[in-house]
Every structure is written in structure tokens, then in C-alpha cells.
Design an enzyme around this catalytic site. Structure first.
Site, short mmCIF file in Angstrom:
data_model
loop_
_atom_site.label_atom_id
_atom_site.label_comp_id
_atom_site.label_asym_id
_atom_site.label_seq_id
_atom_site.Cartn_x
_atom_site.Cartn_y
_atom_site.Cartn_z
N VAL A 1 38.31 41.93 49.38
CA VAL A 1 37.10 42.30 50.08
C VAL A 1 36.43 41.09 50.71
CG1 VAL A 1 34.79 43.27 49.76
CG2 VAL A 1 36.77 44.36 48.67
N ASP A 2 36.41 39.97 50.00
CA ASP A 2 35.71 38.78 50.47
C ASP A 2 36.36 38.23 51.74
OD1 ASP A 2 33.51 37.19 50.10
OD2 ASP A 2 34.45 35.85 48.66
N ASP A 3 37.68 38.07 51.72
CA ASP A 3 38.37 37.59 52.92
C ASP A 3 38.20 38.56 54.08
OD1 ASP A 3 40.33 35.08 52.76
OD2 ASP A 3 40.12 35.95 50.77
N GLU B 1 34.82 38.06 55.74
CA GLU B 1 34.74 36.84 56.55
C GLU B 1 35.60 36.93 57.81
OE1 GLU B 1 32.67 34.42 56.31
OE2 GLU B 1 31.79 35.07 54.42
N HIS C 1 28.56 38.99 51.41
CA HIS C 1 29.43 38.87 52.59
C HIS C 1 29.73 40.24 53.19
CE1 HIS C 1 30.92 34.79 50.84
NE2 HIS C 1 29.81 34.66 51.54
#
Length: 637
Positions: A385-387, A390, A458
Site C-alpha cells: 500500500v505504501d509504495d 507514493e 500516504h
């Protein structure tokens, strides 16, 4: 010229130099990747792996040993991060690797290390994973290790303690370890380690007759600890006489599960722990070194190997997708147009890295269509999810129309990964069963993947940038963030150090979601950041803050953490002395080549246990911070 104008001019000069340095690091293919530096357990375990498989060479051993020795401190110990405290398990593994390399126990650096280990409780007090490595070579008794039987492969996903209750990184490590611990192999070394015992009296001086291995007695266990201690005793009894047919079927299923999750580059999850244990497990399952799976696994390690000045060290992981998305955002913050050649190459490369296939995340979200991005070159079974957040932020600002389908797929997948409480975790949804933490086997690292403030922030920022600030998903996530704020006004940073990272991530998210700068949560966060600023103008937070609250917001100033604080303050509408001093610190501490020195670790693998120095953080985040600072000074959005 006013002091503010002078400061802005210095910031602009620093930004130009940093931007040019960053551009110079891009590969012809379009991606960026800084070294991901961790600690010497990677190198020690690599030598032990090669010894176990019978492929260790003299050159590899000598090069790795030089690196391990170079990281030893004056007191004989090894730490898990720069200027951190001595770590017992890391020191035990480094010492064992050096014994393997031929360093005699009588050498001064070995005597110093052994003295520390004995004083810290000996190998008896080392983590379970360290003692597993020792058991592989007859230096610890398998009977004295906790048991996780391969039969857990038959537990359905709804059953407590099934393999999908663990975080993806722990899951991929534990499944092969069930094979290893079921086989209990012993491949003796030509030396023992009696000098590392907490109490070496009564031991044969050769150290080859291992009859000890008893962990120090503790007080009576109560509650869940007592339950799991009883379960471990029952599992030890079962291990002495498992049901033969069931055990064979479980081992077969575990091996098939491992093989099915090997990535295109030969890795497992693109990270070191499941990789090395999978190779050992498959070797024990009858896969020869000439089998394509084993050949690919061993060959893939070369891609993670850095050789320089006669040394050899391994990265625990690689972060090209993450680094490239952050670099794109930084360069856009620095004022590069979206059609700049560097951004075009980077954007096109990121589009090719989109993951369109299934993964373990579907166990909890079976109806969700795939989409998104992973951290590494090859980790197609585990987008995160984080990548994804971004990458979406970078691609949407890049502005190419042909990126829209991938962005929209990523948005749908990312939003669909919301946890029941409204927050977002990195790899799985609702991976929060805390019973996993009670197992005696799990004494190192995070083994579940609950929502965190930085990942949730994010996601909010990415969704809000797409006009979804009023959507139920974003509103639920914002409420989660507001509930997660610490009493001091900060937010805990799961994947970066620590409260500076969390707070620097949440403030831009709240601003993007429409939370006004005057909101009490924002004001408390601003006050906390300003209170943590050093007199020199920078910010820093030591990794010890994960375990010791006295370190929260305290530590040597670093470029990346100063940039995080600046990004947060600017998002909250701050334009005063704190941001001016922070920008001035970045300008004053910049190296002549445009980047910054940053020996201190600011990335986190497992809070409190495993830390990372992302070598590109010291560059991409200052570029973003200085670019946003100058835009704010010019009065533009």
C-alpha cells in the site's frame, strides 16, 4: 538584502546542487536505487547459508569477513545501527561467521566479542533465530528451541495462528522454517563455541558435545504466556513422534507453498530472511543445487551483493520502486517540468512495474481486483500500500495521460485494502491477530502488519490528491489518524524513525484532506516539531526511541529527518523562524557534491529490532523539502 531573502538564496543554491546530484544518479533504464544498509547479520548468515549448502568459497569468506571485521566497534561488539547499543544476537552471529573464516578465539577482537557475549548472558540469551543458525551446525540443541510444526499449513485462513495471520515477511520466513525445524539437520563445524556460553563451567573445551542450551529460568507464566508455554511443551512431545502420513503431507505442502512464491529474480519476497531459509528448506526437501529453483535462488543473491575495496556485503532488500517514486516527487518539487527526460524515463519504468496479478493479500480481500506496486524489482506476489500511494502521487503529478489507467487501478486496489478500523497497513488488510506475538518462536521483529500512521497518511494524501478527500475511505482514514495521535502531539512512525517521520507524513495528509491549519491536532503536532528542533536548526531522532521514550524526538540531526519535519511544518502552513532555520541547516550541512552525509539510520524494518539506512533518503527528502520551502516563500502552491 534581508535575512529571509539571503536564506532563500542559499536554499535555492543548495536545491540546485542537490537536484543535479539526484539527476546524476538515475540509471539509463529510468530508475533510482540507493543502497539499503542494515547490519552484519546479513553477511554472517550468508556465509552460514553457503556453509550449510556446501557452496562457500574462500574468496567469498575472506571478503565477507573483512567487512564484518570493519564494522566491529572498539569494545568488540556489533550494533544494529550507527552508534547504537551493542546487540547480543548480532554479535553472536558475527563472531560465528568470523570463526568460520578462520579467526581464532584467542585473537584480541574475538576475545573482546566473546567477553561481551558472556557478560550479556551468552548464546542462551540470544534470539530464537540466532539459535536456529547455531542448531544447524550442532552448536545448539534443536530440542531447546520452540516448535512450529509444518502441520500449520493445514489450518484454514479463519483459524487462529494460520500462516496468513502473520505479516507477509514473517509468513514467508516461518513456512520454510517449519520444514527446517521438522528435519532438525546438523552439519557439524570443525569448532565449537564454548567461549560464548553464559556459564562455560562443565563444558567440554572442544565445545562439540552440546548438552546445555537451557534458557535461563523465568518466573511463573500467567495468562496467554502460560497457555503458549503449555502449547510449546505439547508440540515438543508431538515432535518426538509426529503422525507420519500427516507430517509427510505437511512437509510437501509447505515446500510447494515456498516454491510457488519464488520471485522472477530468484528471491522470496525480495528480502533476505525468507530467502535464506527457503533455500535451506528446499535443500532439505530434496531440491539439489542443480534444480532451477535452487540455481535461481543462489544466483539472485549476487544482485544483492556489493563488492568494494576487497570487501563483500549484502543488502537485506532493495528499494528501486520506492526510491524512483520519491525521486520523481522530489524533482517535481524542485521545479522540473513533467516532460523532462529524466521524469519521462522514470515514469515509463514505473508503469512497467505495475503488478496486475494475484497475491497473498487476496486471502483477506478475495473480491478486490489487483493493481499497485511493490518495493523491489521483483516482488510480484506482494504489492504494498505504501509504495502504491507514493507511485500514484508521483505519476499523477507527472501528468502523462497514458498513466491514468494504472493510477486508477492502483487507487481502487489501495482503497480496497483499508482495514476495518479505517487505517491502512503495508501489505495486508486486518493482519492484526496479536496471538502471534505470544508464540515463543516470535521473539524478534514485527510479526503482524497492523495499520500505521505513516502508511495511512500516504494513502490519504494520494486519495485526496485525486479529489477523493470527502470519500468514506478518506474520512475513515483521517479519523483513524486523529485517534492515533500521541498525547505529545506526534505520530508514531512504523517504517521510518520515528515520531519525526510519522508526524512529517501525517501533516501533509491532513492538509490534503482539508483539515485546517488551526485544527487542534495540527497545532499540537506543530508545537511538538518545533519543540524538538535542535538549536542548530536540524531535527533528528534516534532509533532507540522505539523502545525508550526518552529518545522520542531526540537524536543527532540528519538531512532526511530535518526534511521530514520541514515538509510537515510547511504543510501545516508554517512560514516562520522554525522553517527558515531548518532550511538553513540543510544548506549549511550540504556537501560540496550536492548531497548530505548521513551515517545515522532513519529507516525502519522492524521497530526496535531491525533498522535501515536508506542511502537515497539523505537526498530525495531534502530536495522535496527545499523545493516546497522555496515555493512557500514565493507564495505559490
Amino acid at each position: 538584502m534581508t535575512a529571509v531573502a539571503t536564506g532563500a538564496a542559499r536554499a535555492a543554491t543548495a536545491l540546485a546542487a542537490a537536484r543535479d546530484h539526484l539527476l546524476g544518479l538515475q540509471t539509463p533504464e529510468g530508475w533510482w536505487k540507493g543502497e539499503l544498509q542494515t547490519n552484519v547479520t546479513m553477511d554472517a548468515e550468508d556465509l552460514l547459508l553457503r556453509e550449510f549448502l556446501g557452496v562457500r568459497t574462500a574468496q567469498e569468506t575472506a571478503e565477507a569477513a573483512r567487512w564484518i571485521r570493519s564494522q566491529q566497534r572498539e569494545d568488540g561488539t556489533w550494533a544494529n545501527f550507527h552508534e547504537g547499543p551493542a546487540d547480543l544476537s548480532t554479535t553472536v552471529e558475527a563472531y560465528t561467521a568470523l570463526r568460520l573464516a578462520g579467526d581464532p578465539p584467542s585473537a584480541p577482537h574475538m576475545r573482546a566479542a566473546a567477553a561481551y557475549v558472556r557478560g550479556a548472558g551468552g548464546v542462551e540469551s540470544a534470539r530464537v533465530f540466532t539459535r536456529i543458525w547455531l542448531a544447524l551446525f550442532g552448536l545448539w540443541r534443536w530440542e531447546d528451541l520452540p516448535v512450529i510444526p509444518p502441520e500449520i499449513m493445514f489450518l484454514p485462513p479463519w483459524c487462529p495462528l494460520n500462516v496468513y495471520d502473520w505479516a507477509c515477511w514473517a509468513r514467508q520466513t516461518i513456512v520454510p522454517l517449519t520444514i527446517v525445524t521438522a528435519h532438525r539437520p546438523v552439519r557439524p563445524l570443525p569448532f565449537g563455541l564454548p567461549e560464548l556460553r553464559g556459564d562455560i563451567s562443565g563444558l567440554d573445551i572442544s565445545g562439540r558435545d552440546i548438552t546445555g542450551g537451557q534458557v535461563a529460568r523465568r518466573g511463573p507464566r500467567t495468562g496467554w504466556d502460560a497457555v503458549f508455554a503449555a502449547l510449546d511443551r505439547a508440540l515438543h512431545r508431538y515432535e518426538r513422534r509426529p503422525v507420519a502420513g500427516l507430517r509427510r503431507a505437511a512437509l510437501r505442502r509447505a515446500a510447494e507453498w515456498v516454491v510457488a512464491r519464488q520471485e522472477a529474480d530468484g528471491s522470496w519476497g525480495g528480502i533476505q530472511p525468507p530467502w535464506v531459509y527457503s533455500l535451506i528448506a528446499l535443500s532439505l526437501s530434496g531440491y539439489g543445487l542443480d534444480h532451477p529453483v535452487m540455481r535461481a535462488g543462489l544466483a539472485g543473491l549476487d544482485r544483492f551483493t556489493i563488492r568494494e575495496n576487497g570487501t563483500r556485503r549484502l543488502e537485506a532488500c532493495q528499494s528501486p520502486v520506492w526510491d524512483t517514486a520519491l525521486a520523481m516527487t522530489a524533482l517535481l518539487d524542485a521545479g522540473l517540468p513533467g516532460d523532462h527526460a529524466a521524469l519521462t524515463r522514470a515514469g515509463e519504468w514505473l508503469l512497467r512495474e505495475e503488478i496486475r496479478g494475484p497475491g497473498d493479500w487476496m486471502v483477506r480481500r478475495p473480491g478486490l481486483a489487483p493493481g499497485g506496486w511493490a518495493f523491489e524489482f521483483d516482488n510480484d506476489g506482494y504489492p504494498d500500500v505504501d509504495d502504491t500511494a507514493e507511485v500514484i502521487l508521483a505519476l499523477r503529478r507527472w501528468g502523462r495521460p497514458d498513466a491514468r489507467p494504472a493510477v486508477e487501478r492502483g487507487l481502487r486496489w489501495m482503497a480496497g485494502m483499508a482495514c476495518r478500523d479505517g487505517g491502512f497497513a503495508a501489505f495486508d488488510a486486518d493482519n492484526t491477530r496479536e496471538l502471534c506475538l505470544r508464540l515463543p518462536f516470535c521473539d524478534f521483529g514485527a510479526v503482524i502488519d497492523p495499520p500505521s500512521a505513516d502508511v495511512t497518511a500516504h494513502v490519504v494524501e494520494a486519495l485526496a490528491a485525486e479529489g477523493l478527500a470527502r470519500s468514506p475511505v478518506v474520512r475513515g482514514a483521517v479519523m483513524w489518524l486523529l485517534r492515533a495521535q500521541e498525547p505529545d502531539g506526534s505520530w508514531f512512525g512504523r517504517w521510518g524513525a520515528n515520531h519525526v517521520y510519522g508526524t512529517g507524513a501525517v501533516l501533509p495528509a491532513l492538509a490534503a484532506a482539508g483539515v485546517p491549519p488551526g485544527a487542534p491536532a495540527v497545532r499540537r503536532a506543530v508545537a511538538w516539531l518545533e519543540a524538538c528542533q535542535h538549536p542548530c536548526g536540524g531535527w533528528g531522532e534516534d532509533m532507540r526511541s522505539y523502545r525508550d521514550p526518552a529518545w522520542i524526538g531526540r537524536g543527532e540531526p540528519t538531512a532526511s529527518q530535518t526534511a521530514w519535519a520541514l515538509i510537515g511544518l510547511l504543510a501545516a502552513g508554517e512560514r516562520g523562524r522554525a522553517v527558515d532555520r531548518g532550511a538553513a541547516w540543510l544548506a549549511d550541512s550540504q556537501r560540496p557534491d550536492g548531497t548530505w552525509d548521513e551515517p545515522h539510520y532513519t529507516g525502519t524494518g522492524f521497530p526496535g529490532d531491525f533498522f535501515i539506512n536508506y542511502h537515497l533518503y539523505r537526498l530525495v527528502f531534502p530536495v522535496s523539502a527545499l523545493g516546497r520551502y522555496l515555493r512557500a516563500r514565493e507564495g505559490t502552491s
